[in-house]
Design a protein around this motif. Structure first.
Motif, PDB file in Angstrom:
ATOM      1  N   GLY A   1     -31.994-141.939  -7.210  1.00  0.00           N
ATOM      2  CA  GLY A   1     -32.800-142.352  -6.062  1.00  0.00           C
ATOM      3  C   GLY A   1     -31.996-143.003  -4.945  1.00  0.00           C
ATOM      4  O   GLY A   1     -32.177-142.688  -3.771  1.00  0.00           O
ATOM      5  N   TYR A   2     -31.100-143.915  -5.317  1.00  0.00           N
ATOM      6  CA  TYR A   2     -30.352-144.627  -4.274  1.00  0.00           C
ATOM      7  C   TYR A   2     -29.545-143.648  -3.419  1.00  0.00           C
ATOM      8  O   TYR A   2     -29.639-143.637  -2.184  1.00  0.00           O
ATOM      9  CB  TYR A   2     -29.417-145.691  -4.879  1.00  0.00           C
ATOM     10  CG  TYR A   2     -28.628-146.379  -3.794  1.00  0.00           C
ATOM     11  CD1 TYR A   2     -29.217-147.367  -3.017  1.00  0.00           C
ATOM     12  CD2 TYR A   2     -27.323-145.984  -3.490  1.00  0.00           C
ATOM     13  CE1 TYR A   2     -28.528-147.955  -1.963  1.00  0.00           C
ATOM     14  CE2 TYR A   2     -26.624-146.576  -2.440  1.00  0.00           C
ATOM     15  CZ  TYR A   2     -27.237-147.560  -1.687  1.00  0.00           C
ATOM     16  OH  TYR A   2     -26.566-148.132  -0.642  1.00  0.00           O
ATOM     17  N   ALA A   3     -28.746-142.801  -4.090  1.00  0.00           N
ATOM     18  CA  ALA A   3     -27.878-141.876  -3.359  1.00  0.00           C
ATOM     19  C   ALA A   3     -28.707-140.848  -2.579  1.00  0.00           C
ATOM     20  O   ALA A   3     -28.342-140.448  -1.469  1.00  0.00           O
ATOM     21  CB  ALA A   3     -26.922-141.182  -4.319  1.00  0.00           C
ATOM     22  N   ALA A   4     -29.831-140.445  -3.150  1.00  0.00           N
ATOM     23  CA  ALA A   4     -30.682-139.464  -2.452  1.00  0.00           C
ATOM     24  C   ALA A   4     -31.240-140.070  -1.162  1.00  0.00           C
ATOM     25  O   ALA A   4     -31.307-139.388  -0.127  1.00  0.00           O
ATOM     26  CB  ALA A   4     -31.818-139.009  -3.370  1.00  0.00           C
ATOM     27  N   VAL A   5     -31.597-141.352  -1.196  1.00  0.00           N
ATOM     28  CA  VAL A   5     -32.096-142.004   0.032  1.00  0.00           C
ATOM     29  C   VAL A   5     -30.975-142.086   1.073  1.00  0.00           C
ATOM     30  O   VAL A   5     -31.202-141.852   2.269  1.00  0.00           O
ATOM     31  CB  VAL A   5     -32.685-143.403  -0.288  1.00  0.00           C
ATOM     32  CG1 VAL A   5     -32.887-144.220   0.983  1.00  0.00           C
ATOM     33  CG2 VAL A   5     -34.018-143.256  -1.010  1.00  0.00           C
ATOM     34  N   GLN A   6     -29.741-142.356   0.618  1.00  0.00           N
ATOM     35  CA  GLN A   6     -28.626-142.417   1.587  1.00  0.00           C
ATOM     36  C   GLN A   6     -28.401-141.034   2.211  1.00  0.00           C
ATOM     37  O   GLN A   6     -28.126-140.919   3.412  1.00  0.00           O
ATOM     38  CB  GLN A   6     -27.317-142.889   0.916  1.00  0.00           C
ATOM     39  CG  GLN A   6     -27.416-144.222   0.185  1.00  0.00           C
ATOM     40  CD  GLN A   6     -28.238-145.257   0.932  1.00  0.00           C
ATOM     41  OE1 GLN A   6     -27.927-145.600   2.088  1.00  0.00           O
ATOM     42  NE2 GLN A   6     -29.299-145.753   0.317  1.00  0.00           N
ATOM     43  N   ALA A   7     -28.523-139.988   1.400  1.00  0.00           N
ATOM     44  CA  ALA A   7     -28.332-138.624   1.916  1.00  0.00           C
ATOM     45  C   ALA A   7     -29.425-138.297   2.932  1.00  0.00           C
ATOM     46  O   ALA A   7     -29.170-137.649   3.953  1.00  0.00           O
ATOM     47  CB  ALA A   7     -28.339-137.630   0.763  1.00  0.00           C
ATOM     48  N   LEU A   8     -30.632-138.769   2.666  1.00  0.00           N
ATOM     49  CA  LEU A   8     -31.730-138.551   3.618  1.00  0.00           C
ATOM     50  C   LEU A   8     -31.463-139.288   4.927  1.00  0.00           C
ATOM     51  O   LEU A   8     -31.680-138.754   6.017  1.00  0.00           O
ATOM     52  CB  LEU A   8     -33.057-139.042   3.021  1.00  0.00           C
ATOM     53  CG  LEU A   8     -33.768-138.089   2.065  1.00  0.00           C
ATOM     54  CD1 LEU A   8     -34.939-138.802   1.391  1.00  0.00           C
ATOM     55  CD2 LEU A   8     -34.280-136.854   2.819  1.00  0.00           C
ATOM     56  N   ILE A   9     -30.978-140.523   4.799  1.00  0.00           N
ATOM     57  CA  ILE A   9     -30.703-141.316   6.010  1.00  0.00           C
ATOM     58  C   ILE A   9     -29.634-140.609   6.852  1.00  0.00           C
ATOM     59  O   ILE A   9     -29.737-140.535   8.080  1.00  0.00           O
ATOM     60  CB  ILE A   9     -30.277-142.765   5.637  1.00  0.00           C
ATOM     61  CG1 ILE A   9     -31.476-143.506   5.007  1.00  0.00           C
ATOM     62  CG2 ILE A   9     -29.757-143.526   6.864  1.00  0.00           C
ATOM     63  CD1 ILE A   9     -31.160-144.865   4.403  1.00  0.00           C
ATOM     64  N   ALA A  10     -28.639-140.032   6.179  1.00  0.00           N
ATOM     65  CA  ALA A  10     -27.590-139.295   6.912  1.00  0.00           C
ATOM     66  C   ALA A  10     -28.190-138.108   7.666  1.00  0.00           C
ATOM     67  O   ALA A  10     -27.660-137.673   8.682  1.00  0.00           O
ATOM     68  CB  ALA A  10     -26.514-138.826   5.935  1.00  0.00           C
ATOM     69  N   ARG A  11     -29.301-137.601   7.167  1.00  0.00           N
ATOM     70  CA  ARG A  11     -29.988-136.492   7.859  1.00  0.00           C
ATOM     71  C   ARG A  11     -30.990-136.999   8.902  1.00  0.00           C
ATOM     72  O   ARG A  11     -31.726-136.207   9.479  1.00  0.00           O
ATOM     73  CB  ARG A  11     -30.749-135.649   6.827  1.00  0.00           C
ATOM     74  CG  ARG A  11     -29.866-134.785   5.961  1.00  0.00           C
ATOM     75  CD  ARG A  11     -30.681-134.200   4.820  1.00  0.00           C
ATOM     76  NE  ARG A  11     -30.006-133.050   4.245  1.00  0.00           N
ATOM     77  CZ  ARG A  11     -30.193-131.799   4.650  1.00  0.00           C
ATOM     78  NH1 ARG A  11     -31.071-131.524   5.592  1.00  0.00           N
ATOM     79  NH2 ARG A  11     -29.535-130.816   4.092  1.00  0.00           N
TER      80      ARG A  11
END
Ligand SMILES: Cc1ncc(COP(=O)(O)O)c(C=O)c1O
Length: 416
Positions: free
Chosen positions: A352-362
């Protein structure tokens, strides 16, 4: 099968669509974190300039009277009162939610101590936002011996946990992690049936769901203005106390702003007879001045309309994730039943944590809460149905492309 065209058609028919223009939203960003920090109302910039340039810069200290700085906490309380089913004179904007919780729980304990000294339990939920628990631990630590903080594991345990030994029950109206919404009226009846008092943390419900504190017969409430109300980072919080307790208003942070006649400069503290008694010291006027900008937008509509769109958007988000992200190890932790759903949607995902960071990068801004919770705030004043479609497409791409596996997304910032 839901389509983008259907989402666009719903935007065309949206009765709240025009309110989005009153927010300054960065191009290319899908903002799903208004439950943590609301977006900026366009009026806030002009208001900030006015309060700094004219009120501070030109009128200087005269502003306490001339520009009504002294009465700003109660004026704002009156302004937001309709959002929580309160009347003028019952709510105030001041300090932080943490501090306000301390004040109202101390007041509630004091009321019980005088009438029912045998009631020594403060009841809260283990899953409460930690500051609530920390403030209650701090309060219990300075109360007479015998006072204890009892934690329950969730709504199902509440009925059996409230007893004739309970002084005060402290609950979050909407759980910050799961988005679970309490039925306030039913809980208040249960709490009162046992002779206890009910204190509500409205941080994730004020501006998100209709609230009627008087109809629900609550005793005290506190909540943020910087989340759904769009008051600005660190904007002061609200506090409400039922007028039936007015004769017993007594809180331990008895600073001069809560004094009945502060400019007497008297030696002894005499509390203001009304809601001002919950003030402590000098207020952050610049930040406080901006609260009216966000609240003002809510006052152009009504919370029933906001709620209708919130449920439509959260339903859409949940349905689209089921349609587009099936098989991606996402577990919905937000209630499906509208009766128990606030205005954010949370999924558990092992990364979850890394997936949220990847979303923020998008450019899709949600946030993360331990353990493994991806949290998406749904704010009906400025989100469109097509935004939800776009956000879910990005989520799908992050999960299908295993973007969460990149090292840069695993690094933890100071704030998650
Ligand atoms: C339920 C709840 N209570 C309290 C707070 C924070 O309180 P404060 O403004 O004092 O930091 C939050 C912040 O996210 C919250 O979600």
């Amino acid at each position: 099968m839901i389509t983008l065209e259907q989402c666009r058609a719903r935007d065309q028919a949206d009765e709240l669509a025009s309110l989005r223009q009153q927010f300054d939203l960065p191009e290319g960003t899908l903002y799903l974190d208004g439950n943590s920090l609301g977006a900026m109302p366009k009026d806030a910039l002009a208001r900030a300039q006015d309060v700094i340039r004219r009120e501070w810069g030109v009128d200087l200290i005269n502003s306490w009277n001339k520009n009504n700085w002294w009465v700003l906490p109660t004026r704002l309380g009156d302004l937001l009162a309709p959002l929580v089913g309160a009347d003028a004179g019952e709510a105030i904007v001041t300090d932080t939610t943490s501090l306000n919780l301390f004040k109202v729980v101390a007041n509630a304990v004091d009321i019980q101590r005088r009438g029912h000294p045998e009631r020594k339990i403060i009841l809260a939920e283990r899953d409460a936002f930690p500051t609530d628990l920390y403030m209650l631990q701090g309060l219990a630590g300075i109360l007479d011996q015998g006072y204890t903080l009892q934690l329950v594991d969730g709504p199902d345990d509440l009925g059996a946990a409230v007893t004739e030994r309970t002084a005060v029950v402290v609950l979050s109206h909407v759980n910050y992690r799961t988005g679970y919404l309490y039925d306030m009226k039913t809980v208040d009846a249960l709490v009162h049936a046992q002779g206890a008092l009910a204190v509500w943390d409205l941080c994730h419900s004020i501006g998100a769901v209709p609230i009627d504190l008087k109809d629900a017969d609550a005793d005290f409430a506190v909540g943020c203005t910087y989340k759904y109300l769009n008051g600005g980072p660190g904007a002061p919080a609200m506090l409400w106390a039922h007028p039936r307790h007015r004769a017993d208003f007594r809180q331990p942070l008895s600073g001069w702003w809560g004094h009945a006649r502060p400019f007497d400069m008297a030696t002894d503290y005499v509390p203001d007879p009304g809601i001002r008694s919950f003030l402590c010291g000098t207020q952050p006027i610049v930040s406080m001045s901006l609260v009216a900008c966000g609240v003002g937008i809510f006052l152009q509509t009504d919370m029933e309309k906001v709620r209708r769109k919130s449920l439509a958007l959260t339903d859409l988000f949940i349905q689209l994730v089921a349609q587009e992200c099936a098989g991606q190890d996402l577990t919905l932790v937000t209630p499906l039943d509208h009766k128990y759903r606030g205005s954010h949607v949370s999924f558990r995902h092992p990364q979850g944590y890394a997936a949220v960071q990847a979303l923020i990068a998008r450019g899709v801004i949600g946030d993360y809460r331990e353990p493994e919770i991806m949290r998406f705030g749904i704010t009906p004043l400025y989100l469109r149905f097509a935004d939800i479609w776009d956000a879910v497409q990005h989520l799908k791409a992050v999960l299908e492309g295993r973007e969460w596996d990149r090292a840069e997304y695993r690094e933890r910032g100071l704030v998650t």
